[in-house]
Motif scaffolding. Structure first.
Motif, mmCIF file in Angstrom:
data_model
loop_
_atom_site.group_PDB
_atom_site.id
_atom_site.type_symbol
_atom_site.label_atom_id
_atom_site.label_comp_id
_atom_site.label_asym_id
_atom_site.label_seq_id
_atom_site.Cartn_x
_atom_site.Cartn_y
_atom_site.Cartn_z
ATOM 1 N N LYS A 169 4.020 2.289 -32.106
ATOM 2 C CA LYS A 169 5.226 2.667 -31.469
ATOM 3 C C LYS A 169 6.030 3.343 -32.616
ATOM 4 O O LYS A 169 7.024 4.064 -32.066
ATOM 5 C CB LYS A 169 6.126 1.156 -31.190
ATOM 6 N N PHE A 188 1.667 1.014 -22.477
ATOM 7 C CA PHE A 188 0.859 -0.416 -22.595
ATOM 8 C C PHE A 188 1.666 -1.525 -22.218
ATOM 9 O O PHE A 188 2.941 -1.602 -22.584
ATOM 10 C CB PHE A 188 0.351 -0.577 -24.003
ATOM 11 N N THR A 220 3.309 -4.695 -22.756
ATOM 12 C CA THR A 220 3.419 -5.591 -24.120
ATOM 13 C C THR A 220 4.592 -6.673 -23.902
ATOM 14 O O THR A 220 4.542 -7.648 -24.555
ATOM 15 C CB THR A 220 3.902 -4.770 -25.279
ATOM 16 N N GLU A 232 5.597 -0.310 -22.467
ATOM 17 C CA GLU A 232 6.189 0.424 -23.753
ATOM 18 C C GLU A 232 5.521 1.312 -24.086
ATOM 19 O O GLU A 232 4.114 1.354 -24.066
ATOM 20 C CB GLU A 232 6.391 -0.681 -24.942
ATOM 21 N N TYR A 237 3.480 4.140 -26.674
ATOM 22 C CA TYR A 237 3.078 4.375 -27.776
ATOM 23 C C TYR A 237 2.375 5.678 -28.186
ATOM 24 O O TYR A 237 2.164 6.460 -27.163
ATOM 25 C CB TYR A 237 1.728 3.344 -28.245
#
Length: 237
Positions: free
Chosen positions: A121, A137, A139, A146, A148
């Motif tokens: 991130k 992904f 999360t 979120e 990445y």
């Protein structure tokens, strides 16, 4: 296999060439492989790329190679304290790839473990993320996604690091903060050359005190090292 060499120049013999990528340990002025850097300077190789947390200062560390214009590109986190670095970068003479410190350390460590890339991130939404693969992904606790970014491992042609002690098989012990970037830098090179303050007989190091196993180390030298203070601050009398 004998890993102990008599000098930095001997330990680097046959390993240096123009345009190579070198991973160098050290943090600020702590744990810098100064003898190996001096030998690289004397060799005259040029157009080098260095992956290192920082570029030393003007007359110490990688800074001595900037003075001689032997570095083409830096992959770094912190580039302060070095006026020549700033001059070359601002004038377009030096290429710079910024990395957050944790990302840089993980890029080295990942390569040392044979991992070509990973998602993080850190840097999302900043210039660090420009041109890199983005992936969402799930999360969060309810499956929220979120974003990445993909970072690639740094597979260096050569690693140069500084340790406190080594045994003759290359098992290493680092002293205090010199342990931060030196182990991952050592792991990611095809060949790893280490300078140490003391070489001890094989078997004399407590296995639980070894910070990096000798399987990563190919050549070792012992030498005298300068103990510098990066920012000396004293109280008025």
């Amino acid at each position: 296999m004998n890993k102990v060499y008599g000098s930095a120049a001997e330990a680097l013999d046959g390993l240096l060439s123009d345009d190579m990528l070198i991973a160098a340990g050290g943090f600020g002025l702590c744990g810098i492989p100064e003898l190996l850097l001096e030998a690289i300077k004397e060799s005259g190789v040029k157009d080098l790329t260095f992956a290192s947390n920082n570029a030393g200062v003007d007359d110490f560390g990688i800074g001595i190679l900037l003075q001689t214009k032997q570095v083409r590109k830096m992959i770094s986190s912190y580039v302060g304290e070095n006026a020549e670095f700033m001059r070359q970068y601002l004038s377009g003479e030096l290429e710079l790839e910024f990395n957050p410190q944790g990302t840089l350390a993980e890029r080295m460590r990942a390569a040392g473990h044979g991992i070509p890339g990973f998602y993080t991130k850190t840097g999302v939404g900043t210039v660090i993320a420009e041109g890199k693969e983005h992936k969402d992904f799930p999360t969060g606790p309810n499956g929220e996604a979120e974003t990445y970014i993909m970072e690639e491992g740094i597979f260096a042609d050569l690693s140069i690091v500084k340790a406190w002690k080594a045994d003759e098989t290359g098992n290493l012990v680092f002293r205090k903060t010199a342990r931060n970037f030196n182990p991952p830098a050592a792991m990611c090179g095809k060949t790893c050359v280490v300078e140490v303050e003391e070489i001890v007989p094989t078997g004399s190091l407590d296995p639980d005190s070894i910070h990096l196993p000798g399987i990563y180390v190919h050549r070792i030298i012992q030498g005298e090292h300068e103990k510098r203070i990066e920012q000396r601050t004293i109280r008025e009398a």
